[in-house]
Motif scaffolding. Structure first.
Motif, short mmCIF file in Angstrom:
data_model
loop_
_atom_site.label_atom_id
_atom_site.label_comp_id
_atom_site.label_asym_id
_atom_site.label_seq_id
_atom_site.Cartn_x
_atom_site.Cartn_y
_atom_site.Cartn_z
N GLN A 6 86.43 58.97 44.49
CA GLN A 6 85.18 59.46 43.91
C GLN A 6 85.19 60.98 43.90
N ASN A 7 84.46 61.56 42.93
CA ASN A 7 84.27 63.02 43.00
C ASN A 7 83.49 63.31 44.27
N SER A 20 75.18 62.34 37.60
CA SER A 20 76.33 61.62 37.09
C SER A 20 77.40 61.53 38.17
N ASN A 22 81.14 59.78 39.41
CA ASN A 22 82.37 59.25 38.83
C ASN A 22 83.27 58.62 39.88
N CYS A 23 84.07 57.67 39.42
CA CYS A 23 84.93 56.91 40.32
C CYS A 23 86.15 56.43 39.54
N THR A 24 87.34 56.55 40.12
CA THR A 24 88.54 55.98 39.52
C THR A 24 89.18 55.02 40.51
N TYR A 71 88.21 53.65 35.17
CA TYR A 71 87.13 54.61 35.44
C TYR A 71 85.80 53.88 35.47
N SER A 73 81.53 54.79 36.31
CA SER A 73 80.58 55.85 36.57
C SER A 73 79.19 55.28 36.79
N CYS A 89 81.26 53.98 45.63
CA CYS A 89 81.87 53.15 44.59
C CYS A 89 82.81 52.17 45.28
#
Lengths: 110, 110
Positions: A6-7, A20, A22-24, A71, A73, A89
Motif C-alpha cells: 500500500q502507499n 484516495s 492505493n494497493c498492489t 491494482y 484502490s 488492503c
C-alpha cells in the motif's frame, strides 16, 4: 517483494474532500480483495470487498479493481473526521490465506 | 452474539515464560486465524486452521504453536517468550470470506 503493498502515507485530507488509497498485489491468481478500517487501539473492521474488475460503490466508499494491473484502490468521498483511521488492503493468496498490506493512515482535517 | 472472543486483553511476560492466548468464535465458522500486528508492518499471519483438525503455518510461525481444540476454539501458545514477540495479537474466523476479528491481545515481553 511483499505480497500486498500500500502507499505508505500518512494521508491528510480536508473535510469534504476525496481520499484516495492505493494497493498492489503480487499474486496474479488472487481473486478476492478487501478493505478494512482500523481505529487506533481497535480491531480491523471490514468496509468493502470486491471480486470483479471495475468499480463497486457503497455509500461514500468506492472500491476499484484492475486485475490486469494487479491494482486495487479505495476512494472515500466527502471525507469526515470520523473517517480518520488506518485502512488495510487485503487479498486472498489461496482459499484460506488472507494477506494484508502495511496500512495507510488517513487524517481528515476539520 | 459475541462473535470472536479473545482472552486475555493484556499480558506482560518475562523472557522465557510461556503462555497461551485463547480464542473462541460462536459463528460456526470453519476457518480460524492468528495474526500479529506491529507498527508499520500491518497484520502478519502466524498460523491458520482451515477446518477443525487442521493447522498450517503462515508467514511468521517461529516461536509459536497452535491447537484447534474444536470447531469453536483456536489457541496460540508461546513456549518461551522473547522480546521480539511483543505485539498485538488478533484472532479471526471466517466462512469462505471475509474475516471477523476479535478485539486483540496486547502482549509485552520484558
Amino acid at each position: 517483494q511483499k505480497e500486498v503493498e500500500q502507499n505508505s502515507g500518512p494521508l491528510s485530507v480536508p473535510e469534504g474532500a476525496i481520499a484516495s488509497l492505493n494497493c498492489t498485489y503480487s499474486d496474479r491468481g488472487s481473486q478476492s480483495f478487501f478493505w478494512y478500517r482500523q481505529y487506533s487501539g481497535k480491531s480491523p473492521e471490514l468496509i468493502m470487498f470486491i471480486y470483479s474488475n471495475g468499480d463497486k460503490e457503497d455509500g461514500r466508499f468506492t472500491a476499484q479493481l484492475n486485475k490486469a494491473s494487479q491494482y486495487v484502490s479505495l476512494l472515500i468521498r466527502d471525507s469526515q473526521p470520523s473517517d480518520s483511521a488506518t485502512y488495510l488492503c487485503a487479498a486472498y493468496l489461496n482459499d484460506y490465506k488472507l494477506s494484508f498490506g502495511a496500512g495507510t493512515t488517513v487524517t481528515v482535517r476539520a | 452474539n459475541a462473535g470472536v472472543t479473545q482472552t486475555p486483553k493484556f499480558q506482560v511476560l518475562k523472557t522465557g515464560q510461556s503462555m497461551t492466548l485463547q480464542c473462541a468464535q460462536d459463528m460456526n465458522h470453519n476457518s480460524m486465524y492468528w495474526y500479529r500486528q506491529d507498527p508499520g508492518m500491518g497484520l502478519r499471519l502466524i498460523y491458520y486452521s482451515a477446518s477443525e483438525g487442521t493447522t498450517d503455518k503462515g508467514e511468521v510461525p517461529n516461536g509459536y504453536n497452535v491447537s484447534r481444540l474444536n470447531k469453536r476454539e483456536f489457541s496460540l501458545r508461546l513456549e518461551s517468550a522473547a522480546p521480539s514477540q511483543t505485539s498485538v495479537y488478533f484472532c479471526a474466523s471466517s466462512e469462505i470470506s471475509p474475516l471477523h476479528f476479535g478485539n486483540g491481545t496486547r502482549l509485552t515481553v520484558t
